[in-house]
Design a protein around this motif. Sequence first.
Motif, PDB file in Angstrom:
ATOM      1  N   GLN A   1       0.831  -1.202   0.000  1.00  9.36           N
ATOM      2  CA  GLN A   1       0.000   0.000   0.000  1.00  9.36           C
ATOM      3  C   GLN A   1       0.870   1.257   0.000  1.00  9.36           C
ATOM      4  O   GLN A   1       0.600   2.218  -0.743  1.00  9.36           O
ATOM      5  N   ALA A   2       1.905   1.280   0.846  1.00 11.88           N
ATOM      6  CA  ALA A   2       2.796   2.443   0.895  1.00 11.88           C
ATOM      7  C   ALA A   2       3.455   2.661  -0.466  1.00 11.88           C
ATOM      8  O   ALA A   2       3.533   3.794  -0.952  1.00 11.88           O
ATOM      9  N   LEU A   3       3.912   1.578  -1.090  1.00 12.38           N
ATOM     10  CA  LEU A   3       4.540   1.678  -2.410  1.00 12.38           C
ATOM     11  C   LEU A   3       3.549   2.215  -3.431  1.00 12.38           C
ATOM     12  O   LEU A   3       3.888   3.095  -4.240  1.00 12.38           O
ATOM     13  N   TYR A   4       2.319   1.690  -3.383  1.00  6.93           N
ATOM     14  CA  TYR A   4       1.321   2.141  -4.354  1.00  6.93           C
ATOM     15  C   TYR A   4       1.056   3.636  -4.240  1.00  6.93           C
ATOM     16  O   TYR A   4       1.008   4.355  -5.244  1.00  6.93           O
ATOM     17  N   TYR A   5       0.885   4.132  -3.013  1.00 12.41           N
ATOM     18  CA  TYR A   5       0.563   5.544  -2.849  1.00 12.41           C
ATOM     19  C   TYR A   5       1.770   6.442  -3.100  1.00 12.41           C
ATOM     20  O   TYR A   5       1.603   7.597  -3.503  1.00 12.41           O
ATOM     21  N   ILE A   6       2.975   5.928  -2.892  1.00 13.77           N
ATOM     22  CA  ILE A   6       4.174   6.679  -3.283  1.00 13.77           C
ATOM     23  C   ILE A   6       4.208   6.830  -4.798  1.00 13.77           C
ATOM     24  O   ILE A   6       4.457   7.928  -5.328  1.00 13.77           O
ATOM     25  N   VAL A   7       3.969   5.726  -5.504  1.00 10.15           N
ATOM     26  CA  VAL A   7       3.932   5.770  -6.971  1.00 10.15           C
ATOM     27  C   VAL A   7       2.826   6.706  -7.447  1.00 10.15           C
ATOM     28  O   VAL A   7       3.004   7.479  -8.389  1.00 10.15           O
ATOM     29  N   SER A   8       1.669   6.652  -6.777  1.00  3.57           N
ATOM     30  CA  SER A   8       0.546   7.525  -7.139  1.00  3.57           C
ATOM     31  C   SER A   8       0.912   8.989  -6.936  1.00  3.57           C
ATOM     32  O   SER A   8       0.555   9.849  -7.755  1.00  3.57           O
ATOM     33  N   LEU A   9       1.629   9.277  -5.854  1.00  5.18           N
ATOM     34  CA  LEU A   9       2.032  10.656  -5.564  1.00  5.18           C
ATOM     35  C   LEU A   9       3.031  11.143  -6.608  1.00  5.18           C
ATOM     36  O   LEU A   9       2.944  12.286  -7.083  1.00  5.18           O
ATOM     37  N   VAL A  10       3.962  10.285  -6.974  1.00  2.56           N
ATOM     38  CA  VAL A  10       4.918  10.641  -8.034  1.00  2.56           C
ATOM     39  C   VAL A  10       4.176  10.883  -9.341  1.00  2.56           C
ATOM     40  O   VAL A  10       4.458  11.851 -10.071  1.00  2.56           O
ATOM     41  N   ASN A  11       3.201  10.022  -9.628  1.00  6.36           N
ATOM     42  CA  ASN A  11       2.420  10.180 -10.852  1.00  6.36           C
ATOM     43  C   ASN A  11       1.644  11.490 -10.860  1.00  6.36           C
ATOM     44  O   ASN A  11       1.462  12.114 -11.908  1.00  6.36           O
ATOM     45  N   ASP A  12       1.186  11.936  -9.675  1.00  7.02           N
ATOM     46  CA  ASP A  12       0.453  13.201  -9.581  1.00  7.02           C
ATOM     47  C   ASP A  12       1.300  14.376 -10.044  1.00  7.02           C
ATOM     48  O   ASP A  12       0.776  15.356 -10.603  1.00  7.02           O
ATOM     49  N   PHE A  13       2.613  14.286  -9.836  1.00  9.72           N
ATOM     50  CA  PHE A  13       3.494  15.415 -10.136  1.00  9.72           C
ATOM     51  C   PHE A  13       4.247  15.282 -11.454  1.00  9.72           C
ATOM     52  O   PHE A  13       4.428  16.278 -12.168  1.00  9.72           O
ATOM     53  N   VAL A  14       4.699  14.080 -11.790  1.00  8.47           N
ATOM     54  CA  VAL A  14       5.523  13.946 -13.000  1.00  8.47           C
ATOM     55  C   VAL A  14       4.899  13.004 -14.031  1.00  8.47           C
ATOM     56  O   VAL A  14       5.439  12.867 -15.129  1.00  8.47           O
ATOM     57  N   GLY A  15       3.785  12.371 -13.683  1.00  6.63           N
ATOM     58  CA  GLY A  15       3.106  11.492 -14.627  1.00  6.63           C
ATOM     59  C   GLY A  15       1.876  12.178 -15.180  1.00  6.63           C
ATOM     60  O   GLY A  15       1.902  13.366 -15.496  1.00  6.63           O
ATOM     61  N   THR A  16       0.794  11.430 -15.272  1.00  5.50           N
ATOM     62  CA  THR A  16      -0.461  12.013 -15.739  1.00  5.50           C
ATOM     63  C   THR A  16      -1.640  11.281 -15.127  1.00  5.50           C
ATOM     64  O   THR A  16      -1.602  10.063 -14.952  1.00  5.50           O
ATOM     65  N   ASN A  17      -2.671  12.056 -14.793  1.00  2.00           N
ATOM     66  CA  ASN A  17      -3.930  11.481 -14.323  1.00  2.00           C
ATOM     67  C   ASN A  17      -5.014  11.630 -15.386  1.00  2.00           C
ATOM     68  O   ASN A  17      -6.201  11.474 -15.089  1.00  2.00           O
ATOM     69  N   GLU A  18      -4.592  11.911 -16.617  1.00  2.00           N
ATOM     70  CA  GLU A  18      -5.544  11.965 -17.723  1.00  2.00           C
ATOM     71  C   GLU A  18      -6.250  10.621 -17.808  1.00  2.00           C
ATOM     72  O   GLU A  18      -5.634   9.559 -17.634  1.00  2.00           O
ATOM     73  N   LEU A  19      -7.548  10.658 -18.056  1.00  2.00           N
ATOM     74  CA  LEU A  19      -8.332   9.432 -18.002  1.00  2.00           C
ATOM     75  C   LEU A  19      -7.858   8.386 -19.004  1.00  2.00           C
ATOM     76  O   LEU A  19      -7.666   7.227 -18.653  1.00  2.00           O
ATOM     77  N   THR A  20      -7.674   8.781 -20.238  1.00  2.81           N
ATOM     78  CA  THR A  20      -7.236   7.820 -21.259  1.00  2.81           C
ATOM     79  C   THR A  20      -6.119   8.424 -22.099  1.00  2.81           C
ATOM     80  O   THR A  20      -6.328   8.772 -23.264  1.00  2.81           O
ATOM     81  N   PRO A  21      -4.929   8.579 -21.550  1.00  2.00           N
ATOM     82  CA  PRO A  21      -3.813   9.153 -22.317  1.00  2.00           C
ATOM     83  C   PRO A  21      -3.404   8.239 -23.467  1.00  2.00           C
ATOM     84  O   PRO A  21      -3.459   7.009 -23.347  1.00  2.00           O
ATOM     85  N   LYS A  22      -2.989   8.853 -24.585  1.00  2.00           N
ATOM     86  CA  LYS A  22      -2.573   8.058 -25.735  1.00  2.00           C
ATOM     87  C   LYS A  22      -1.312   7.267 -25.429  1.00  2.00           C
ATOM     88  O   LYS A  22      -1.197   6.096 -25.770  1.00  2.00           O
ATOM     89  N   LYS A  23      -0.344   7.925 -24.802  1.00  2.00           N
ATOM     90  CA  LYS A  23       0.914   7.272 -24.432  1.00  2.00           C
ATOM     91  C   LYS A  23       1.189   7.519 -22.953  1.00  2.00           C
ATOM     92  O   LYS A  23       1.935   8.448 -22.601  1.00  2.00           O
ATOM     93  N   PRO A  24       0.596   6.734 -22.068  1.00  2.00           N
ATOM     94  CA  PRO A  24       0.810   6.937 -20.631  1.00  2.00           C
ATOM     95  C   PRO A  24       2.270   6.716 -20.264  1.00  2.00           C
ATOM     96  O   PRO A  24       2.893   5.758 -20.746  1.00  2.00           O
ATOM     97  N   PRO A  25       2.843   7.562 -19.411  1.00  2.00           N
ATOM     98  CA  PRO A  25       4.238   7.378 -18.983  1.00  2.00           C
ATOM     99  C   PRO A  25       4.395   6.112 -18.151  1.00  2.00           C
ATOM    100  O   PRO A  25       3.408   5.543 -17.662  1.00  2.00           O
ATOM    101  N   ALA A  26       5.631   5.685 -17.971  1.00  2.00           N
ATOM    102  CA  ALA A  26       5.909   4.434 -17.263  1.00  2.00           C
ATOM    103  C   ALA A  26       5.346   4.448 -15.850  1.00  2.00           C
ATOM    104  O   ALA A  26       4.825   3.429 -15.366  1.00  2.00           O
ATOM    105  N   VAL A  27       5.438   5.593 -15.161  1.00  2.00           N
ATOM    106  CA  VAL A  27       4.954   5.649 -13.785  1.00  2.00           C
ATOM    107  C   VAL A  27       3.441   5.438 -13.722  1.00  2.00           C
ATOM    108  O   VAL A  27       2.934   4.805 -12.797  1.00  2.00           O
ATOM    109  N   ARG A  28       2.732   5.932 -14.724  1.00  2.00           N
ATOM    110  CA  ARG A  28       1.280   5.735 -14.766  1.00  2.00           C
ATOM    111  C   ARG A  28       0.951   4.277 -15.068  1.00  2.00           C
ATOM    112  O   ARG A  28       0.039   3.694 -14.452  1.00  2.00           O
ATOM    113  N   ARG A  29       1.693   3.669 -15.985  1.00  2.00           N
ATOM    114  CA  ARG A  29       1.435   2.260 -16.308  1.00  2.00           C
ATOM    115  C   ARG A  29       1.712   1.374 -15.104  1.00  2.00           C
ATOM    116  O   ARG A  29       0.949   0.447 -14.814  1.00  2.00           O
TER     117      ARG A  29
END
Length: 248
Positions: free
Chosen positions: A70-98
């Motif tokens: 759980q801690a790992l998941y929310y850390i990854v989610s937090l990183v994604n909030d800042f350097v990834g994307t929360n777009e609903l259906t991105p064409k090319k989601p970054p690695a952190v989002r995947r």
Amino acid sequence: MASVRGNSVYQGVYGALRTLLHLTAVVQFGYGIYYDYNYVQFPTSEPEMRIHHPWGGKFKYLTFLDAIIQALYYIVSLVNDFVGTNELTPKKPPAVRRFKDWLMATLAFPVAINVGVTFWTLYAIDRELVFPKVLDPVFPSWLNHVLHTNIVVFIILELFISYRSYPKRSQGLAGLAIFMGAYLVWIHVVKHYSGVWVYPVLEVLQLPQRILFFAAVVGFTLSLYLLGEFLNNTVWAKEVKLAKRKSN
């Protein structure tokens, strides 16, 4: 123009709340892991505490491993909030989002629900099978709820606040099955070297009953993967349809 601005404000507030949820989860589960590992020491001299043999440490408990997940998941989610994307259906989601989507679908959701439901079900039947009263002085109530209650509350909130693209079902189930299979092997290794089972409930079961118990736990966990996929497809039905159109 006003509607666009209103939508922009809404998205900003929604995004801030999502990030706050992720940050709160990181702090909560991170501190829970730290406190459990450093300050919760099970006495082993008393006969009733024999079950808590030090071999394997905290890493033999699925609850502790799940807290790490759980801690790992929310850390990854937090990183994604800042350097990834929360777009609903991105064409090319970054690695952190995947990785975030895969981790939620394959491990974070099914293992959290498994730990929460299994723990409180056994607790209701007979708490001595999973959390003996003798642990109360060394295992604070707030930590018990962080590790067995809040994991479920936060993962359900996450289900509604963040859309994720599920992997192919065969791949997701395979990943979860490998994790659960590895854990079952691990607790047998612990039993071999310590002479006791990780959980008191296993001490009162005969071999055929333990086999059925393990099969039921694995089957239940795999069904939770399907439940998570179903809930995701229900809550985010429009986004799932849009994603399917883009992939065709």
